[in-house]
Design an enzyme around this catalytic site. Structure first.
Site, short mmCIF file in Angstrom:
data_model
loop_
_atom_site.label_atom_id
_atom_site.label_comp_id
_atom_site.label_asym_id
_atom_site.label_seq_id
_atom_site.Cartn_x
_atom_site.Cartn_y
_atom_site.Cartn_z
N ALA A 1 0.86 -1.18 0.00
CA ALA A 1 0.00 0.00 0.00
C ALA A 1 0.89 1.23 0.00
O ALA A 1 2.05 1.16 0.39
CB ALA A 1 -0.87 -0.01 1.26
N GLY B 1 0.39 -5.21 0.46
CA GLY B 1 -0.69 -5.20 -0.52
C GLY B 1 -0.23 -5.71 -1.88
O GLY B 1 -1.05 -6.18 -2.69
N GLU C 1 -0.56 -9.34 -1.58
CA GLU C 1 -2.00 -9.63 -1.52
C GLU C 1 -2.63 -9.53 -2.91
O GLU C 1 -3.51 -10.33 -3.26
CB GLU C 1 -2.69 -8.69 -0.53
CG GLU C 1 -2.27 -9.00 0.92
CD GLU C 1 -2.78 -7.98 1.90
OE1 GLU C 1 -2.43 -6.80 1.76
OE2 GLU C 1 -3.53 -8.37 2.81
N GLU D 1 3.62 -5.87 7.12
CA GLU D 1 2.76 -4.89 7.79
C GLU D 1 3.00 -4.82 9.29
O GLU D 1 2.88 -3.76 9.90
CB GLU D 1 1.28 -5.22 7.53
CG GLU D 1 0.80 -4.89 6.13
CD GLU D 1 1.04 -6.00 5.12
OE1 GLU D 1 1.86 -6.90 5.40
OE2 GLU D 1 0.40 -5.95 4.04
N1 CAA Z 1 4.57 3.48 0.35
C1 CAA Z 1 5.08 4.71 0.08
N2 CAA Z 1 6.39 4.95 -0.10
C2 CAA Z 1 7.23 3.89 -0.02
C3 CAA Z 1 6.76 2.58 0.25
C4 CAA Z 1 5.37 2.40 0.43
N3 CAA Z 1 4.84 1.19 0.66
N4 CAA Z 1 7.82 1.75 0.27
C5 CAA Z 1 8.91 2.51 0.01
N5 CAA Z 1 8.54 3.79 -0.16
C6 CAA Z 1 9.42 4.91 -0.51
C7 CAA Z 1 10.44 5.21 0.59
O1 CAA Z 1 9.91 6.07 1.57
C8 CAA Z 1 11.57 5.83 -0.20
O2 CAA Z 1 11.20 7.17 -0.46
P1 CAA Z 1 12.33 8.30 -0.57
O3 CAA Z 1 13.24 7.88 -1.70
O4 CAA Z 1 11.56 9.54 -0.81
O5 CAA Z 1 13.04 8.30 0.77
C9 CAA Z 1 11.52 5.09 -1.53
O6 CAA Z 1 10.22 4.50 -1.60
C10 CAA Z 1 12.54 4.00 -1.65
O7 CAA Z 1 12.45 3.15 -0.51
P2 CAA Z 1 13.74 2.49 0.14
O8 CAA Z 1 14.79 3.52 0.38
O9 CAA Z 1 13.27 1.71 1.31
O10 CAA Z 1 14.23 1.56 -1.05
P3 CAA Z 1 14.88 0.12 -1.00
O11 CAA Z 1 15.18 -0.23 -2.40
O12 CAA Z 1 15.96 0.08 0.01
O13 CAA Z 1 13.74 -0.86 -0.46
C11 CAA Z 1 11.56 -1.80 -0.31
C12 CAA Z 1 12.61 -1.08 -1.21
C13 CAA Z 1 12.06 -3.17 0.08
C14 CAA Z 1 10.29 -1.91 -1.11
C15 CAA Z 1 11.34 -0.95 0.97
O14 CAA Z 1 11.08 0.37 0.62
C16 CAA Z 1 10.18 -1.42 1.82
O15 CAA Z 1 10.34 -2.35 2.58
N6 CAA Z 1 9.04 -0.73 1.71
C17 CAA Z 1 7.91 -0.96 2.59
C18 CAA Z 1 7.13 -2.12 2.19
C19 CAA Z 1 5.92 -2.26 3.07
O16 CAA Z 1 5.97 -2.07 4.27
N7 CAA Z 1 4.82 -2.63 2.46
C20 CAA Z 1 3.60 -2.83 3.17
C21 CAA Z 1 2.82 -1.58 3.14
S1 CAA Z 1 1.39 -1.72 4.14
C22 CAA Z 1 0.29 -2.59 3.22
O17 CAA Z 1 0.55 -3.00 2.13
C23 CAA Z 1 -1.02 -2.77 3.93
C24 CAA Z 1 -2.00 -3.60 3.24
O18 CAA Z 1 -2.24 -4.70 3.62
C25 CAA Z 1 -2.75 -3.06 2.14
#
Ligand code: CAA
Length: 701
Positions: free
Chosen positions: A62, A101, A104, A124
């Site tokens: 998400a 998501g 999912e 999450e």
């Molecule tokens: N939403 C919005 N922004 C996000 C994001 C997300 N899910 N995931 C990453 N970003 C943004 C970061 O804030 C970062 O932004 P900036 O460059 O402005 O700082 C940019 O994307 C790059 O992120 P990373 O520096 O972390 O990049 P990476 O290559 O080292 O890692 C990644 C990539 C593994 C995807 C890591 O970003 C990550 O773990 N992201 C979170 C994933 C997550 O938690 N997903 C679950 C979301 S909740 C959900 O999905 C609920 C549901 O059930 C619907």
């Protein structure tokens, strides 16, 4: 179609491509784009549909920036329902990471294929929430109840091969061309008459779950919860997956998700997520600052710290030379590294072959001349300023021009160390935390003359070796240890004032700290602080701040390593027990110093422990030692066991209210000790203006 999602038909296969950098998060535009594309595909001449992503990754979840804002249509569950009920096969083609998501969405597809380097996960829980779009219902249906719970409560990504064993991935593709491999896979499915496989149609036999299983699982989670509520809610949802039809289970999941998303814990954890990423950025340094190549590293000092640092580099394939003063010391250092890797192998977390590969990357030397080719040297010798200056003098004479010279010092002046060389611009602090191969924090210390490209290189390298980096300027103790002084001082003063060690530690641990301050002292060794105090002859020590600790050391009670410190330790289990001898010692010391003992409330303990952190944090911000309050939070979350569900000391302060923190500090100044409790000018200013540290961060971005 939309500017972030495109749709085309290639060779009778509909291809939906999400292209929404940086991580293809499911923003409203992405959700709408996918929904529209799936709808279009229902009525065109495609025989199946492939969902894939451009850029570095499949959908990473998400869009977290949308959390806390009014929901925008279409919701993710609507998109997922449309995919799952498609009358044509939908295949998810995964590269990078399919997270939250994103996974999912993939689980709603009828088949999932992935390149071998892909990973999938439901992280999450790390944001204080749970998978809110069917993850808790679909994963147990396909991977089994226990595997699903392990995966969702830990939140760690699972590599494609393991995900395939779990049933989450149907096909691990060969080759690197995702699109063409996925198209071939989709065509094969069509040709073989593959069915529309919907995970929602699988039911779990409740009898397959042992009686009492969920209760046991909850108990296990509670032991490591540290203020987090999401893990328990995940169990509730998976229990519903077993005992209820899917739509009822999905309703339970939605209800739990809604509760969690507005919880203070989730707010704190989301703050930590963004603070971590922000901390990696150095204010004023352009994104394209050139980096120095780091292909070979040397570590000076093969003790526990040096060995741990060497492992960090070997773990990511960078060759390391370990330098010690004698063959014996070198052999001892290399022996510790071998032992550490063997333990990991024994635990089944590494293969023998991997261990061999990593060990091969670590070589030893006793000669500085062998360091002439390395790109980075990290000094990890004793905290003795003279030795450190001597080491840097030698490094200056042997290292090639452009090599980065780093010190792992916890307290020494990085500027002075830099001046011991003719290249202060190449000198930087890289402050690892022990055990360095495990602890995530890396404080990067910027000397007055440290070059920009050195800083940028070290921050990038820190991430590569799996660390979370935070930048500090030079001061005694940098961000973390400088703040810790007030915390440790108050833990000690609380004893003199009438609290017991067990009471102080219990309050800190109930707050969520991994360990209370006195138990940490015992773990680290009380002699460490004792020696540090003795070394600081430049300041006058107030005996009220350390007399018990000093007496314990002089009684040979050094902490866990000698079997006793503030507590007694069971020689077998290392379990700590209160010791009446220590309680008597505290009373005696209080009497000697004329401190009147009294009942101390848990609330007073909490405020006296944590408000000094905040107060010093405010000074550190004002002096420009830390760039942002969030960076300070990161230091505490990753280096000092601060509970992530509280977001870090500065975030916690904002939640408590800076006015309350300020008033309480003034009260302690007036009633306890004027020296220790002078409010930081920035704290006073923000409190009076009704502002928060977050406001300060925005104003000073
Ligand atoms: N939403 C919005 N922004 C996000 C994001 C997300 N899910 N995931 C990453 N970003 C943004 C970061 O804030 C970062 O932004 P900036 O460059 O402005 O700082 C940019 O994307 C790059 O992120 P990373 O520096 O972390 O990049 P990476 O290559 O080292 O890692 C990644 C990539 C593994 C995807 C890591 O970003 C990550 O773990 N992201 C979170 C994933 C997550 O938690 N997903 C679950 C979301 S909740 C959900 O999905 C609920 C549901 O059930 C619907």
């Amino acid at each position: 179609m939309s500017n972030v999602v495109s749709y085309e038909v290639v060779d009778k296969i509909g291809v939906i491509t999400v292209d929404s950098p940086p991580v293809n998060a499911l923003s409203q535009a992405v959700r709408e784009g996918i929904l529209n594309a799936v709808t279009t595909a229902q009525n065109d001449d495609s025989e199946a549909v492939v969902l894939l992503c451009a850029g570095r990754t499949f959908i990473a979840g998400a869009d977290i920036t949308e959390f806390g804002k009014p929901p925008l249509s279409p919701s993710l569950p609507e998109v997922i329902a449309a995919i799952e009920s498609s009358n044509k096969l939908v295949v998810a083609a995964i590269h990078g990471t399919a997270l939250g998501g994103g996974l999912e969405t993939a689980l709603a597809c009828h088949y999932r294929c992935a390149v071998p380097s892909a990973k999938v996960g439901l992280p999450e829980v790390k944001l204080g929430i749970l998978p809110g779009a069917g993850g808790t219902q679909r994963v147990p249906r396909i991977a089994g109840v226990k595997a699903a719970l392990d995966m969702i409560t830990a939140g760690n990504p699972v590599p494609a091969a393991a995900a395939s064993d779990m049933g989450l991935i149907d096909e691990v593709l060969s080759g690197d061309d995702l699109k063409s491999a996925a198209l071939t896979y989709a065509k094969d499915l069509v040709e073989s008459g593959a069915l529309l496989k919907r995970i929602r149609d699988i039911s779990i036999d409740p009898a397959s779950v042992e009686p009492g299983f969920f209760e046991q699982y909850r108990k296990k989670l509670a032991r490591r919860a540290r203020g987090q509520i999401a893990p328990d809610a995940i169990v509730t949802c998976v229990e519903a997956a077993v005992n209820k039809p899917i739509d009822e289970g999905l309703a339970v999941e939605r209800e739990e998700f809604t509760k969690l998303i507005s919880s203070p814990e989730s707010k704190a954890m989301r703050h930590a997520f963004f603070a971590e990423r922000e901390a990696a950025k150095i204010k004023g340094l352009p994104k394209d600052t050139p980096l120095r190549d780091i292909n070979e590293v040397a570590i000076i000092g093969g003790g526990t710290m040096g060995g741990g640092i060497a492992m960090c580099f070997a773990n990511v394939g960078i060759p390391v030379k370990l330098l010690e003063i004698s063959d014996e010391a070198l052999e001892r250092g290399l022996g510790i590294i071998r032992k550490n890797y063997s333990i990991t192998v024994k635990k089944g977390r590494m293969s023998e072959a991997d261990m061999a590969k990593r060990l091969e990357l670590i070589s030893g030397t006793t000669s500085y001349d062998d360091l002439s080719s390395v790109d980075l040297v990290i000094e990890a010798v004793f905290e003795n300023p003279d030795i450190k200056l001597e080491v840097f003098g030698k490094l200056d004479s042997v290292c090639k021009p452009g090599a980065i010279l780093a010190t792992n010092t916890s307290y020494q002046d990085v500027n002075l160390i830099a001046e011991a060389t003719k290249r202060p611009q190449d000198v930087v602090g890289m402050h690892f935390f022990s055990p360095a191969n495990v602890m995530k924090l890396l404080e990067v210390v910027r000397g007055d003359k440290t070059a920009d490209d050195v800083l940028a290189t070290v921050m990038k390298l820190g991430k590569k070796i799996g660390k979370v980096c935070a930048l500090s300027r030079v001061c005694y103790g940098f961000i973390g240890n400088r703040m810790l002084q007030g915390y440790g001082r108050q833990a000690h003063r609380l004893l003199l004032d009438g609290a017991t060690p067990a009471q102080v530690d219990a309050v800190a641990e109930k707050f969520g700290m991994a360990m209370g301050p006195l138990a940490v002292g015992d773990l680290a060794g009380l002699d460490v602080g004792y020696k540090a105090r003795q070394a600081r002859t430049d300041i006058k020590h107030d005996p009220r701040n350390h007399c018990v600790a000093t007496a314990l050391v002089e009684m040979d009670r050094l902490g866990q390593k000698s079997g006793a410190g503030y507590y007694k330790y069971d020689p077998e289990t290392r379990a700590r027990q209160s010791d009446p001898e220590v309680e008597a010692l505290i009373k005696q010391k209080a009497a000697e110093l004329g401190v009147e003992q009294r009942e101390i409330s848990d609330e007073e303990i909490l405020d006296r422990l944590f408000f000094p952190l905040i107060n010093e944090g405010a000074r550190i911000l004002e002096e420009g030692i830390a760039q942002r309050p969030g960076d300070i939070d990161i230091v505490y979350l990753y280096g000092y066991g601060f509970p992530v569900a509280k977001g870090g000391p500065m975030f916690y302060a904002d939640q408590v209210g800076l006015q309350r923190v300020y008033d309480r500090i003034c009260e302690f100044r007036d009633t306890l000790d004027a020296d220790s409790w002078q409010p930081a000018p920035l704290l006073e200013k923000l409190a009076k203006e009704g502002k928060t540290f977050a406001d300060w961060a925005q104003e000073n971005a």
